[in-house]
Scaffold this motif. Structure first.
Motif, PDB file in Angstrom:
ATOM      1  N   ASP A 157       0.826  -1.230   0.000  1.00 36.68           N
ATOM      2  CA  ASP A 157       0.000   0.000   0.000  1.00 36.68           C
ATOM      3  C   ASP A 157       0.854   1.272   0.000  1.00 36.68           C
ATOM      4  O   ASP A 157       0.616   2.199   0.779  1.00 36.68           O
ATOM      5  N   ASN A 159       0.858   3.622  -1.983  1.00 37.62           N
ATOM      6  CA  ASN A 159       0.072   4.824  -2.305  1.00 37.62           C
ATOM      7  C   ASN A 159      -0.504   5.462  -1.036  1.00 37.62           C
ATOM      8  O   ASN A 159      -0.526   6.692  -0.894  1.00 37.62           O
ATOM      9  N   LEU A 160      -0.950   4.630  -0.085  1.00 36.93           N
ATOM     10  CA  LEU A 160      -1.510   5.173   1.172  1.00 36.93           C
ATOM     11  C   LEU A 160      -0.408   5.819   2.012  1.00 36.93           C
ATOM     12  O   LEU A 160      -0.613   6.858   2.630  1.00 36.93           O
ATOM     13  N   HIS A 162       2.384   7.153   0.831  1.00 33.86           N
ATOM     14  CA  HIS A 162       2.746   8.429   0.183  1.00 33.86           C
ATOM     15  C   HIS A 162       1.689   9.488   0.467  1.00 33.86           C
ATOM     16  O   HIS A 162       2.006  10.655   0.706  1.00 33.86           O
ATOM     17  N   TYR A 163       0.422   9.072   0.459  1.00 28.52           N
ATOM     18  CA  TYR A 163      -0.629  10.044   0.735  1.00 28.52           C
ATOM     19  C   TYR A 163      -0.447  10.628   2.148  1.00 28.52           C
ATOM     20  O   TYR A 163      -0.463  11.857   2.334  1.00 28.52           O
ATOM     21  N   LEU A 164      -0.269   9.763   3.146  1.00 28.62           N
ATOM     22  CA  LEU A 164      -0.138  10.242   4.534  1.00 28.62           C
ATOM     23  C   LEU A 164       1.078  11.158   4.693  1.00 28.62           C
ATOM     24  O   LEU A 164       1.032  12.153   5.401  1.00 28.62           O
ATOM     25  N   SER A 166       2.212  13.040   2.459  1.00 32.00           N
ATOM     26  CA  SER A 166       2.013  14.289   1.714  1.00 32.00           C
ATOM     27  C   SER A 166       1.057  15.258   2.414  1.00 32.00           C
ATOM     28  O   SER A 166       0.884  16.385   1.976  1.00 32.00           O
ATOM     29  N   VAL A 167       0.438  14.803   3.505  1.00 33.77           N
ATOM     30  CA  VAL A 167      -0.509  15.681   4.214  1.00 33.77           C
ATOM     31  C   VAL A 167       0.282  16.839   4.829  1.00 33.77           C
ATOM     32  O   VAL A 167       1.205  16.634   5.613  1.00 33.77           O
ATOM     33  N   ILE A 173      -9.278  14.109   6.109  1.00 36.68           N
ATOM     34  CA  ILE A 173      -8.761  13.157   5.117  1.00 36.68           C
ATOM     35  C   ILE A 173      -9.949  12.702   4.255  1.00 36.68           C
ATOM     36  O   ILE A 173     -10.976  12.294   4.806  1.00 36.68           O
ATOM     37  N   PHE A 177      -9.402   7.799   1.106  1.00 31.69           N
ATOM     38  CA  PHE A 177      -8.220   7.343   1.850  1.00 31.69           C
ATOM     39  C   PHE A 177      -8.608   6.901   3.267  1.00 31.69           C
ATOM     40  O   PHE A 177      -8.077   5.934   3.792  1.00 31.69           O
TER      41      PHE A 177
END
Length: 447
Positions: A157, A159-160, A162-164, A166-167, A173, A177
């Protein structure tokens, strides 16, 4: 599997002040694997010596303090070339070899060009003994069970993750996500962060194999209890260990010796508990009487809570079946949220230098789950296992210590938000606590 400690090992390798390294961590947390992987990625060669498998190697350290002679003997016996700067020398299972640990002093002083890393499962115990330990001549590093972030990476995961990462601001949220992250966190409560358990789930998706891996780890720990120098302590260590899940399931999670055994007194069981703390199998969180600096000056040494090294081991030890994963939010709320509290503590311990404390008062009863020190500020932390998040204790804490409260922190299943001075962190973002506090404080300045 990607372990984030690799970045720290790389900093150690490049440091002009590098000393021999002692990597501490509980049995089966991945110490040997990470050192070999680090050697494979960043060195020309790895020279690996295991003192449990080859106890005869200990002699080389007993006969001489001359590091060149020691290295020569190791090269001859292993048929391996050891080159300064280019070879990572790994000494494994050194907990029973005081001479090997002692030799690090001479490597540091007389042969700093050699890169040496040591590991061992009960090193915390060995180092707690007063012996000729090379004070100031070694670097220490702690490897903990895999964090939720590392679990996500192992589970594919990225992508998850990287998302976290990037916050960059405190705002909700998006559901796309939020929902998958909440589901994955439940899975992490089931597997925990022990690499073998994570592997059985992420690669094979085999719940039975994962359960067996956790059982085998728990059995290995229970066998280790027999390594206490005083044989009479063995049953006491076992009894404390087995009482942990029931202690955490209480409303008041303060550790009670009488819950270990009817009529048990602190002085009879203190040594056994200290053994578990030194072995890093449990975390001991003291009650703090007031949020002053240093925190340790306000410890109430008679009141503390005990948490397990890993949330998956706690679930297995509590005999909660993995099927609870599918039952709404049951996993978060089970045992009065004990799994959730254990998970939050696990991640706080790795992010903040000072061990967390907790705060409580009796009349009327209020309790703040954790106090964390970040730089020179102390923040109260409340852990809620659900989305209904009325925080009477956080409110009371602010009334009593208004001058010291820049920010109050709550972990829950609610979304990320800053409500006045209450920062709500969704449980799946606990690994980012330090960064989120920084953001929230920045926010307060600008508003």
């Amino acid at each position: 599997m990607k372990r984030l400690i690799l970045d720290k090992l790389l900093v150690w390798k490049k440091s002009p002040y590098r000393k021999p390294l002692i990597l501490k961590g509980v049995r089966q947390v991945g110490k040997t694997w990470i050192l070999k992987e680090f050697g494979r990625l960043y060195y020309d060669s790895v020279a690996y010596f295991n003192f449990d498998e080859n106890p005869e190697f200990k002699q080389f350290f007993q006969l001489t303090k001359d590091v060149n002679r020691i290295l020569q003997n190791l090269m001859l016996v292993s048929g391996q070339k050891i080159e300064p700067d280019n070879t990572l020398i790994i000494f494994d299972e050194v907990q029973d070899c005081p001479e090997v640990i002692n030799s690090l002093k001479y490597f540091c002083e007389n042969a700093p060009q050699y890169h040496i890393a040591c590991a061992g499962s009960l090193l915390g115990i060995a180092l707690a003994k007063p012996s000729s330990f090379p004070v100031g001549k070694v670097n220490f590093m702690q490897i903990d069970p895999m964090s939720f972030t590392e679990f996500l990476l192992a589970n594919g995961d990225e992508n998850l993750v990287h998302y976290l990462e990037s916050v960059e601001s405190i705002e909700p949220i998006p559901e796309a996500f939020f929902n998958p992250l909440s589901e994955k966190l439940k899975m992490y409560y089931v597997t925990g962060g022990m690499p073998e358990s994570v592997l059985m789930w992420t690669e094979a998706r085999d719940v039975n194999a994962m359960q067996e891996a956790l059982s085998a780890i728990i059995e290995a720990y229970e066998r280790d209890f027999g390594k206490h120098p005083n044989a009479s302590e063995f049953p006491k260590i076992s009894m404390i260990w087995k009482s942990i899940s029931s202690q955490l399931a209480r409303e008041n999670k303060k550790f009670l010796y009488k819950a270990v055994k009817e009529g048990a007194r602190a002085r009879e069981y203190e040594d056994a508990l200290q053994w578990l703390v030194d072995a890093r199998l449990v975390h001991k969180v003291y009650r703090c009487t007031a949020p002053g600096l240093p925190l340790s000056a306000y410890d109430d040494l008679s009141a503390f809570k005990i948490y397990l090294v890993d949330v998956g081991l706690l679930r297995r030890l509590s005999q909660l079946a993995p099927s609870a994963f599918g039952e709404g939010n049951r996993l978060f709320t089970e045992f009065k949220g004990a799994l959730t509290e254990n998970y939050v503590l696990q991640t706080l311990v790795t992010q903040f230098e000072v061990e967390p404390r907790y705060w409580s008062q009796t009349n009327p009863p209020y309790e703040v789950d954790f106090l964390i020190q970040r730089e020179n500020d102390i923040f109260p932390v409340e852990v809620k296992a659900e989305t209904n998040t009325k925080s009477k204790s956080l409110k009371k804490y602010k009334e009593l210590f208004a001058d010291q409260v820049k920010l109050r922190i709550r972990f829950s299943l609610d979304n990320l938000k800053l409500d006045g001075d209450v920062l709500n962190i969704p449980l799946f973002m606990a690994d980012h606590t330090d960064r989120l506090i920084g953001m929230a404080l920045g926010n307060q300045v600008t508003h």
